[in-house]
Design a protein around this motif. Sequence first.
Motif, PDB file in Angstrom:
ATOM      1  N   ALA A 243       0.859  -1.181   0.000  1.00  0.00           N
ATOM      2  CA  ALA A 243       0.000   0.000   0.000  1.00  0.00           C
ATOM      3  C   ALA A 243       0.900   1.238   0.000  1.00  0.00           C
ATOM      4  CB  ALA A 243      -0.911   0.011   1.220  1.00  0.00           C
ATOM      5  N   ALA A 244       0.535   2.233  -0.784  1.00  0.00           N
ATOM      6  CA  ALA A 244       1.381   3.417  -0.921  1.00  0.00           C
ATOM      7  C   ALA A 244       0.544   4.676  -0.791  1.00  0.00           C
ATOM      8  CB  ALA A 244       2.103   3.411  -2.268  1.00  0.00           C
ATOM      9  N   ILE A 245       1.073   5.632  -0.016  1.00  0.00           N
ATOM     10  CA  ILE A 245       0.469   6.948   0.132  1.00  0.00           C
ATOM     11  C   ILE A 245       1.482   7.971  -0.356  1.00  0.00           C
ATOM     12  CG2 ILE A 245      -0.535   8.624   1.732  1.00  0.00           C
ATOM     13  CD1 ILE A 245      -1.127   6.259   3.619  1.00  0.00           C
ATOM     14  N   GLY A 246       1.083   8.759  -1.339  1.00  0.00           N
ATOM     15  CA  GLY A 246       1.940   9.823  -1.854  1.00  0.00           C
ATOM     16  C   GLY A 246       1.414  11.172  -1.403  1.00  0.00           C
ATOM     17  N   LEU A 247       2.236  11.918  -0.660  1.00  0.00           N
ATOM     18  CA  LEU A 247       1.820  13.208  -0.102  1.00  0.00           C
ATOM     19  C   LEU A 247       2.627  14.329  -0.731  1.00  0.00           C
ATOM     20  CD1 LEU A 247       0.163  14.588   2.358  1.00  0.00           C
ATOM     21  CD2 LEU A 247       2.382  14.562   3.522  1.00  0.00           C
ATOM     22  N   ASP A 248       1.953  15.372  -1.175  1.00  0.00           N
ATOM     23  CA  ASP A 248       2.646  16.539  -1.712  1.00  0.00           C
ATOM     24  C   ASP A 248       1.735  17.740  -1.552  1.00  0.00           C
ATOM     25  OD1 ASP A 248       5.344  16.644  -3.631  1.00  0.00           O
ATOM     26  OD2 ASP A 248       4.038  18.385  -3.866  1.00  0.00           O
ATOM     27  N   ILE A 249       2.326  18.917  -1.588  1.00  0.00           N
ATOM     28  CA  ILE A 249       1.543  20.139  -1.418  1.00  0.00           C
ATOM     29  C   ILE A 249       1.149  20.750  -2.760  1.00  0.00           C
ATOM     30  CG2 ILE A 249       3.418  21.835  -1.366  1.00  0.00           C
ATOM     31  CD1 ILE A 249       2.022  23.019   1.123  1.00  0.00           C
ATOM     32  N   SER A 250       1.766  20.279  -3.843  1.00  0.00           N
ATOM     33  CA  SER A 250       1.523  20.841  -5.170  1.00  0.00           C
ATOM     34  C   SER A 250       0.476  20.033  -5.925  1.00  0.00           C
ATOM     35  CB  SER A 250       2.823  20.882  -5.981  1.00  0.00           C
ATOM     36  OG  SER A 250       2.560  21.198  -7.334  1.00  0.00           O
ATOM     37  N   LYS A 251      -0.616  20.677  -6.293  1.00  0.00           N
ATOM     38  CA  LYS A 251      -1.638  19.979  -7.073  1.00  0.00           C
ATOM     39  C   LYS A 251      -1.108  19.607  -8.457  1.00  0.00           C
ATOM     40  CE  LYS A 251      -3.781  24.255  -8.798  1.00  0.00           C
ATOM     41  NZ  LYS A 251      -5.041  25.055  -8.852  1.00  0.00           N
ATOM     42  N   PHE A 252      -0.181  20.412  -8.975  1.00  0.00           N
ATOM     43  CA  PHE A 252       0.386  20.096 -10.286  1.00  0.00           C
ATOM     44  C   PHE A 252       1.229  18.821 -10.224  1.00  0.00           C
ATOM     45  CE2 PHE A 252       0.002  24.795 -10.146  1.00  0.00           C
ATOM     46  CZ  PHE A 252      -0.966  24.940 -11.121  1.00  0.00           C
ATOM     47  N   ALA A 253       1.969  18.665  -9.123  1.00  0.00           N
ATOM     48  CA  ALA A 253       2.743  17.437  -8.943  1.00  0.00           C
ATOM     49  C   ALA A 253       1.824  16.240  -8.753  1.00  0.00           C
ATOM     50  CB  ALA A 253       3.681  17.586  -7.750  1.00  0.00           C
ATOM     51  N   LEU A 254       0.763  16.417  -7.976  1.00  0.00           N
ATOM     52  CA  LEU A 254      -0.125  15.294  -7.679  1.00  0.00           C
ATOM     53  C   LEU A 254      -0.883  14.817  -8.907  1.00  0.00           C
ATOM     54  CD1 LEU A 254      -1.339  16.443  -4.193  1.00  0.00           C
ATOM     55  CD2 LEU A 254      -0.115  14.321  -4.679  1.00  0.00           C
ATOM     56  N   ARG A 255      -1.169  15.705  -9.833  1.00  0.00           N
ATOM     57  CA  ARG A 255      -1.795  15.266 -11.086  1.00  0.00           C
ATOM     58  C   ARG A 255      -0.880  14.291 -11.814  1.00  0.00           C
ATOM     59  NH1 ARG A 255      -3.765  21.317 -13.050  1.00  0.00           N
ATOM     60  NH2 ARG A 255      -5.441  21.556 -11.492  1.00  0.00           N
ATOM     61  N   ARG A 256       0.395  14.584 -11.817  1.00  0.00           N
ATOM     62  CA  ARG A 256       1.370  13.679 -12.453  1.00  0.00           C
ATOM     63  C   ARG A 256       1.517  12.397 -11.640  1.00  0.00           C
ATOM     64  NH1 ARG A 256       3.908  15.969 -17.335  1.00  0.00           N
ATOM     65  NH2 ARG A 256       3.733  18.241 -17.141  1.00  0.00           N
ATOM     66  N   ALA A 257       1.594  12.545 -10.307  1.00  0.00           N
ATOM     67  CA  ALA A 257       1.791  11.382  -9.445  1.00  0.00           C
ATOM     68  C   ALA A 257       0.618  10.415  -9.545  1.00  0.00           C
ATOM     69  CB  ALA A 257       1.986  11.832  -7.999  1.00  0.00           C
ATOM     70  N   ALA A 258      -0.594  10.933  -9.643  1.00  0.00           N
ATOM     71  CA  ALA A 258      -1.766  10.068  -9.723  1.00  0.00           C
ATOM     72  C   ALA A 258      -1.757   9.250 -11.005  1.00  0.00           C
ATOM     73  CB  ALA A 258      -3.040  10.904  -9.636  1.00  0.00           C
ATOM     74  N   ARG A 259      -1.220   9.818 -12.077  1.00  0.00           N
ATOM     75  CA  ARG A 259      -1.099   9.043 -13.320  1.00  0.00           C
ATOM     76  C   ARG A 259       0.060   8.058 -13.241  1.00  0.00           C
ATOM     77  NH1 ARG A 259      -2.334  14.166 -15.670  1.00  0.00           N
ATOM     78  NH2 ARG A 259      -0.133  14.547 -16.204  1.00  0.00           N
ATOM     79  N   MET A 260       1.135   8.470 -12.580  1.00  0.00           N
ATOM     80  CA  MET A 260       2.303   7.604 -12.458  1.00  0.00           C
ATOM     81  C   MET A 260       2.019   6.408 -11.553  1.00  0.00           C
ATOM     82  SD  MET A 260       5.616   7.202 -13.241  1.00  0.00           S
ATOM     83  CE  MET A 260       6.031   8.834 -13.883  1.00  0.00           C
ATOM     84  N   ASN A 261       1.280   6.643 -10.461  1.00  0.00           N
ATOM     85  CA  ASN A 261       1.015   5.610  -9.458  1.00  0.00           C
ATOM     86  C   ASN A 261      -0.481   5.526  -9.175  1.00  0.00           C
ATOM     87  OD1 ASN A 261       3.876   5.218  -9.040  1.00  0.00           O
ATOM     88  ND2 ASN A 261       3.852   7.144  -7.907  1.00  0.00           N
ATOM     89  N   PRO A 262      -1.263   4.989 -10.100  1.00  0.00           N
ATOM     90  CA  PRO A 262      -2.718   4.959  -9.896  1.00  0.00           C
ATOM     91  C   PRO A 262      -3.144   4.056  -8.749  1.00  0.00           C
ATOM     92  CG  PRO A 262      -2.092   3.685 -11.845  1.00  0.00           C
ATOM     93  CD  PRO A 262      -0.863   4.422 -11.395  1.00  0.00           C
ATOM     94  N   GLU A 263      -2.273   3.104  -8.355  1.00  0.00           N
ATOM     95  CA  GLU A 263      -2.621   2.224  -7.245  1.00  0.00           C
ATOM     96  C   GLU A 263      -2.334   2.851  -5.887  1.00  0.00           C
ATOM     97  OE1 GLU A 263       1.511   0.593  -8.438  1.00  0.00           O
ATOM     98  OE2 GLU A 263       0.146   2.226  -8.976  1.00  0.00           O
ATOM     99  N   ALA A 264      -1.639   3.977  -5.876  1.00  0.00           N
ATOM    100  CA  ALA A 264      -1.348   4.687  -4.626  1.00  0.00           C
ATOM    101  C   ALA A 264      -2.482   5.641  -4.279  1.00  0.00           C
ATOM    102  CB  ALA A 264      -0.043   5.464  -4.746  1.00  0.00           C
ATOM    103  N   LEU A 265      -2.562   6.007  -3.008  1.00  0.00           N
ATOM    104  CA  LEU A 265      -3.477   7.052  -2.576  1.00  0.00           C
ATOM    105  C   LEU A 265      -2.691   8.356  -2.576  1.00  0.00           C
ATOM    106  CD1 LEU A 265      -6.446   7.322  -1.408  1.00  0.00           C
ATOM    107  CD2 LEU A 265      -5.307   7.661   0.780  1.00  0.00           C
ATOM    108  N   ASN A 266      -2.969   9.230  -3.518  1.00  0.00           N
ATOM    109  CA  ASN A 266      -2.242  10.483  -3.667  1.00  0.00           C
ATOM    110  C   ASN A 266      -3.027  11.610  -3.004  1.00  0.00           C
ATOM    111  OD1 ASN A 266       0.136   9.769  -5.554  1.00  0.00           O
ATOM    112  ND2 ASN A 266      -1.640   8.809  -6.537  1.00  0.00           N
ATOM    113  N   VAL A 267      -2.338  12.337  -2.121  1.00  0.00           N
ATOM    114  CA  VAL A 267      -3.002  13.275  -1.223  1.00  0.00           C
ATOM    115  C   VAL A 267      -2.295  14.630  -1.241  1.00  0.00           C
ATOM    116  CG1 VAL A 267      -3.594  13.743   1.180  1.00  0.00           C
ATOM    117  CG2 VAL A 267      -3.789  11.426   0.299  1.00  0.00           C
ATOM    118  N   ALA A 268      -3.069  15.689  -1.396  1.00  0.00           N
ATOM    119  CA  ALA A 268      -2.545  17.037  -1.215  1.00  0.00           C
ATOM    120  C   ALA A 268      -2.570  17.357   0.273  1.00  0.00           C
ATOM    121  CB  ALA A 268      -3.380  18.050  -1.982  1.00  0.00           C
ATOM    122  N   GLY A 269      -1.377  17.580   0.821  1.00  0.00           N
ATOM    123  CA  GLY A 269      -1.282  17.856   2.245  1.00  0.00           C
ATOM    124  C   GLY A 269       0.010  18.568   2.569  1.00  0.00           C
ATOM    125  N   ASP A 270       0.035  19.196   3.728  1.00  0.00           N
ATOM    126  CA  ASP A 270       1.203  19.933   4.205  1.00  0.00           C
ATOM    127  C   ASP A 270       1.961  19.052   5.187  1.00  0.00           C
ATOM    128  OD1 ASP A 270       3.053  21.668   5.258  1.00  0.00           O
ATOM    129  OD2 ASP A 270       1.605  23.191   5.889  1.00  0.00           O
TER     130      ASP A 270
END
Length: 317
Positions: free
Chosen positions: A150-177
């Motif tokens: 199970a993978a959780i990807g955390l970042d504050i940049s919505k632009f980064a998370l758009r890329r991360a969600a495509r790169m790792n669709p099986e991960a839970l990608n979250v915008a957070g501080d």
Amino acid sequence: MPPAPDFPLLCPVCRTSLRPSDAGATTLQCGAGHSFDAAKQGYFNFLVGKGTVFEADSADMVAARFDFLSAGHYQPLADALAEVALPALAASPGGRPTVLDAGTGTGHYLRTLLDRFEPGRFEPGRFEPDRAESEGADAERPPAGSVSAAAIGLDISKFALRRAARMNPEALNVAGDVWQPLPVVDNAVDVVTVVFAPRNAPEFARVLRPGGRLVVVTPRPGHLAEIAGQTGMLGIEPAKDERLAASLGTHFAPVGARDLDLALSLSPRDVTNLALMGPAGHHLDRAALAALEARLPPRTAVSARFRISVFEPVPGS
């Protein structure tokens, strides 16, 4: 987007358990009724409250990072990070192994870690970051994919998370501080990875299980020295290792470290992408950077120098 029940989440508002609502996996809801809908790009926005003092990476900074990493220049770093982190992930004492990638960016490093994960490769309870180098190409390994992490990807940049969600669709990608309380249950994570990103030691220690590992990548003196001056990149702080240890305070103890040197041959666009993708990208003059790119030779030799440091949580911290 993965099913949220696989992830030990807390509501960022009231800190109670967060689960999928009756509406399905694209909506998360806590018992108090706080609800979070997934963005159409595949990530959840957990930025709540008064906001952050940090400036999120812009669209062009993220695009530069995506192009540079997709070209494979830092793939040896991603491979080395995975080899260091995998033993702790595979030694998870029970349930589904879980990794938190704090500052996930475009998701490239997490992608490599998930691709390399092979349950049973390492003996439970052992942490041997250099074992892979001595196993040899013919070492017997169990079939990959029998248990996924199970993978959780955390970042504050919505632009980064758009890329991360495509790169790792099986991960839970979250915008957070990362400087706010993390939306993760206590003692729920086997590995926290931090690649050139801020480190919230108390929160990392809280979410890591006993015996878990914090894996941090930092630059070493001389990193990108051939181009740092002319591109306006930030220099390496003196005594960076000492500062890293101090920033982790009483929460973590060092386990080991590995240095990695890469000899890169970069095109003019690679050089400007490298400058733009880092923290200096927030203030670099784009026109001046384009003018520099036009003046650069077809190839530029650049040295990249990294340190991968491994820490374990101090009991009772």
